[in-house]
Design an enzyme around this catalytic site. Sequence first.
Site, short mmCIF file in Angstrom:
data_model
loop_
_atom_site.label_atom_id
_atom_site.label_comp_id
_atom_site.label_asym_id
_atom_site.label_seq_id
_atom_site.Cartn_x
_atom_site.Cartn_y
_atom_site.Cartn_z
CG ASP A 140 -0.18 0.04 2.54
OD1 ASP A 140 0.75 -0.77 2.72
OD2 ASP A 140 -0.51 0.88 3.40
CD GLU A 188 4.38 0.69 6.78
OE1 GLU A 188 5.28 0.92 7.60
OE2 GLU A 188 3.92 1.58 6.01
#
Length: 374
Positions: free
Chosen positions: A81, A143
Amino acid sequence: MMNKERLLDTFLELVKINSETGNEEKIQPILKQKFEALGLKVEEDQASQTDGLGANNLVCTMPSNISNKDVPKLYFTSHMDTVVPGLDIKPHVAEDGYIYSDGTTILGSDDKAGLAAIIEAITTINEQHLSHGQIQFVITVGEESGLLGAQALDTSLLDADFGYAIDASVDVGTTVVGAPTQMKINTTINGKTAHASTPDEGISAINIAAKAISKMHLGQIDDLTTANIGKFHGGSATNIVADEVIIEAEARSHNDQSIEKQVQHMKDTFEQTAKDSGGQAHVEIEKSYPGFKVNDDELVTKIAKESAVTLGLKGNTVISGGGSDGSIINTYGIPSVILGVGYENIHTTSERIAVKDLNMLTSQVLKIIELVAD
């Protein structure tokens, strides 16, 4: 030797795939297919069932090809991400040797540089039949939203003795061996609404919040601790005394006693100021992620340093001011340190990474695998 042109192409391909935090559903199956095509066993957990996560984590296992000796089991992790703005990224390689976006978005080298390095390292190992022990590649979601993906990781899928998060905004060859605990302090302050023409009939939640924040110790608290007010929102119109304000804050520290003292100070200040002003403060405290510290004499650190020095890099170790998925995986009993990636100005539209650093990062991953096998 790795294929530098292929590595660059992989990186450019990955950053063009939209994958803002919470919307990883497009890139995840692409990555899954790439790892399966490289011959790895790919398993998914159920992370997407957690609020805010758009796909499952991937745990990709490359079995050992060494049968005559006991080789430690290794892992690497990178996240799929990105932060915003990360849609329709248009990367380009500039004459100065750096890769940039077009300036309207981030670049996404955090952490697609790590992903590209992993994919090229596996491809090189396969092509050149390099010796290696068992290696797992843990590719996480979420994350950037507080390490949520790593926290949702199905730990029964993990099988490693130690490993490396490829995700630090320091020079390639530098190893992060410690990171702080981060605490979130979310506060709702309630006052009493009234028309702005009769302010004495109301109690302004904005005024209470402003008074409380003005009394707080914020910024650099001590050598190991920081605190920050990040978001402040509330109110409905200029002609109404605001009866509710929401404040989002954080504190982080490498010392448990210091962060506990700072969080309590912030909580007490909100609550007492509200009480003194005739309002109320409801404070919610949540640990976003724990701190960690790995000693320089531990095997995971020694191999990271040796790999760097062997490649002509400094091989120094540092303490970070932020967390990474390695912070979480350390809590699972798997010693982890964080490798410097070399990207710069991350989380901004000025983000960049040097092509030479992308190459050197991949070389370090390959060198670590070689040292562990030896």
